[in-house]
Design a protein around this motif. Structure first.
Motif, PDB file in Angstrom:
ATOM      1  N   UNK A  85       0.802  -1.225   0.000  1.00  0.00           N
ATOM      2  CA  UNK A  85       0.000   0.000   0.000  1.00  0.00           C
ATOM      3  C   UNK A  85       0.836   1.276   0.000  1.00  0.00           C
ATOM      4  N   UNK A  86       2.062   1.205   0.507  1.00  0.00           N
ATOM      5  CA  UNK A  86       2.854   2.431   0.652  1.00  0.00           C
ATOM      6  C   UNK A  86       4.134   2.383  -0.175  1.00  0.00           C
ATOM      7  N   UNK A  87       4.944   1.343  -0.004  1.00  0.00           N
ATOM      8  CA  UNK A  87       6.182   1.271  -0.787  1.00  0.00           C
ATOM      9  C   UNK A  87       5.883   1.112  -2.277  1.00  0.00           C
ATOM     10  N   UNK A  88       4.831   0.379  -2.610  1.00  0.00           N
ATOM     11  CA  UNK A  88       4.478   0.226  -4.024  1.00  0.00           C
ATOM     12  C   UNK A  88       4.042   1.563  -4.626  1.00  0.00           C
ATOM     13  N   UNK A 118      11.660  -9.572  -3.387  1.00  0.00           N
ATOM     14  CA  UNK A 118      10.741 -10.427  -4.150  1.00  0.00           C
ATOM     15  C   UNK A 118       9.373  -9.764  -4.281  1.00  0.00           C
ATOM     16  N   UNK A 119       8.868  -9.244  -3.167  1.00  0.00           N
ATOM     17  CA  UNK A 119       7.564  -8.560  -3.207  1.00  0.00           C
ATOM     18  C   UNK A 119       7.612  -7.321  -4.096  1.00  0.00           C
ATOM     19  N   UNK A 120       8.731  -6.594  -4.042  1.00  0.00           N
ATOM     20  CA  UNK A 120       8.864  -5.406  -4.902  1.00  0.00           C
ATOM     21  C   UNK A 120       8.835  -5.802  -6.373  1.00  0.00           C
ATOM     22  N   UNK A 121       9.462  -6.933  -6.708  1.00  0.00           N
ATOM     23  CA  UNK A 121       9.412  -7.404  -8.088  1.00  0.00           C
ATOM     24  C   UNK A 121       7.998  -7.753  -8.514  1.00  0.00           C
ATOM     25  N   UNK A 122       7.205  -8.286  -7.579  1.00  0.00           N
ATOM     26  CA  UNK A 122       5.817  -8.645  -7.906  1.00  0.00           C
ATOM     27  C   UNK A 122       4.988  -7.394  -8.180  1.00  0.00           C
TER      28      UNK A 122
END
Length: 495
Positions: A85-88, A118-122
């Protein structure tokens, strides 16, 4: 904030063109897909309407960050949700990296650097997904659940009762504070920009209005057969009385005055001289000066069977630049304090006007006698044949208005000519009169017009910005005026 919430929903309406199949709704897969869709829709919206960023930032700051409270558990799923919700939204261009740094540190501590990468890549892959590609979004949600070790077919697991609380809220509070500070700084900067723009607009409008007023005044002062013109600033002191002309008559110029006018004209012509421009070009054939290096290079090209491109001849062309015309405005003070200097001022005014006319057919001059009222002695473009004599017995000093009329009538504010304003006065003015006149002198000098102050009184008080010439005889001003004209024309060459 309200408009930001509306913009967020408009982004969903325009870009969220897919839906989770009904059997999967309420599962961890559906929750992950909706988390990823939040920043994806806003990222797609900003590609169309980048100006809406400020509204989305306000909505995120108030609504999204406010959902994380001191009771929010600090477990892996909640940390991942905060990242989505925030970093993305940082990677979507809505928040700034410096704002989200505190939260990133906390989430890295909870999830580990590898899992967060990994989550950032998603979510980055989700940002690149088409609006209608629901299968791809569900695939990203599947990868999200797998990375966090959650069963996508089951409902989101309950928070870990042993997890700490408040850590995420504290970090997000720091993010909110950074966003608020940046928004305040941006608002202040924008306010300064708007204030500066408004000030420039008002200054431009005031300048245009002033130019129109000056042109109207010049038309009245220099109109054929015009009587003395009293500016608005002096009409209250004039008390409705009709201004009388200070002109008492004319006389033929003396031989000394004619000689002084001729000497000044020669000085002005010398000041107007421009150096020839020199252009050096290379060419393949004469005329010109042969360069041995170029000739050898051309012969080598021919011997090698190549097309000769060397240009061995150097041609120098000298051209005379155009000589700028001269614009000379003359303002003579005919107030009572100038009574003793009336005769030399009349002589100096004729010498200046005659010399300007002798320099170039395109040169022009004009003379105004000022006290409370303005009286045209010579109009722009008219060469005086006789010396105009006048009485210095009036009150008040309308030098500011005289400068405006001369500037409008001769174009003293316009580049393209050597421009010179000559003021003959003792400078004994009231404070308001002096302030207005000094403002006009500064504006003329800023525009590239030289300002010369001729003083015949024993103790002159010239206004700041003008070059003082303290004279006892108007003929002595010839060389000094020539120097002032040189400076004016040099400034013209630089424009």
């Amino acid at each position: 904030m309200a408009w930001g919430a509306f913009t967020h929903e408009a982004a969903h309406a325009a870009h969220s063109r897919w839906a989770t199949p009904p059997p999967l709704r309420g599962t961890a897969l559906d929750t992950a897909a909706q988390l990823l869709e939040e920043s994806r829709a806003e990222h797609a919206h900003l590609s169309r309407r980048p100006g809406d960023r400020r509204f989305l930032r306000s909505a995120v700051h108030t609504l999204v960050m406010g959902d994380f409270t001191s009771q929010t558990p600090t477990d892996r799923w909640q940390a991942a949700a905060a990242a989505a919700l925030i970093l993305a939204r940082r990677d979507a261009g809505i928040l700034d990296p410096d704002e989200t740094a505190p939260l990133e540190q906390v989430i890295t501590h909870i999830l580990g650097e590898d899992l967060l990468d990994t989550l950032a890549g998603i979510w980055s892959a989700a940002h690149a997904t088409a609006d209608t590609d629901g299968q791809a979004m569900l695939g990203h949600a599947q990868a999200w659940c797998q990375a966090l070790g959650a069963d996508p077919a089951l409902a989101q697991s309950a928070p870990d009762p042993t997890a700490r609380t408040g850590e995420l809220a504290d970090a997000i509070g720091k993010v909110a504070g950074a966003v608020a500070a940046n928004e305040a700084a941006q608002a202040a900067a924008q306010a300064r920009i708007e204030a500066a723009r408004t000030a420039r607009t008002r200054a431009k409008a005031a300048k245009a209005a002033h130019a129109r007023h000056a042109a109207s005044m010049a038309e009245k002062v220099f109109a054929p057969g015009a009587r003395p013109f009293t500016p608005d600033s002096q009409r209250e002191r004039a008390r409705g009385s009709r201004a009388a002309s200070p002109v008492t008559g004319t006389r033929a110029p003396t031989s000394a005055e004619k000689a002084a006018a001729g000497q000044l004209a020669r000085a002005l012509r010398a000041a107007a001289y421009r150096e020839r421009t020199v252009t050096v070009t290379a060419c393949a054939a004469p005329p010109g000066r042969l360069s041995m290096r170029g000739a050898l290079a051309r012969d080598a090209q021919k011997a090698a069977g190549a097309t000769p491109t060397a240009q061995p001849w150097i041609r120098t062309q000298r051209r005379q630049g155009p000589t700028p015309p001269l614009r000379v405005g003359i303002a003579v003070d005919v107030s009572g304090s100038m009574r003793a200097a009336a005769a030399p001022i009349a002589s100096a005014a004729w010498i200046l006007a005659k010399a300007a006319a002798l320099t170039d057919p395109d040169s022009r001059s004009a003379t105004i006698a000022y006290r409370r009222a303005l009286t045209a002695i010579t109009a722009p473009g008219r060469t005086p044949t006789r010396v105009t004599e006048f009485d210095a017995d009036g009150g008040g000093h309308s030098l500011a208005e005289a400068s405006d009329a001369l500037a409008a009538g001769l174009g003293l504010m316009t580049p393209g000519a050597g421009r010179l304003l000559v003021i003959a006065s003792d400078g004994c003015y009231r404070p308001r009169e002096a302030a207005s006149a000094a403002e006009r002198i500064t504006a003329l000098r800023t525009a590239g017009c030289a300002v010369l102050w001729l003083a015949f009184a024993p103790d002159p008080s010239p206004l700041s910005g003008a070059t003082l010439l303290h004279l006892a005889d108007p003929a002595q001003a010839t060389a000094a005026i020539g120097h002032a004209a040189t400076a004016a024309l040099a400034a013209t060459n630089r424009l």
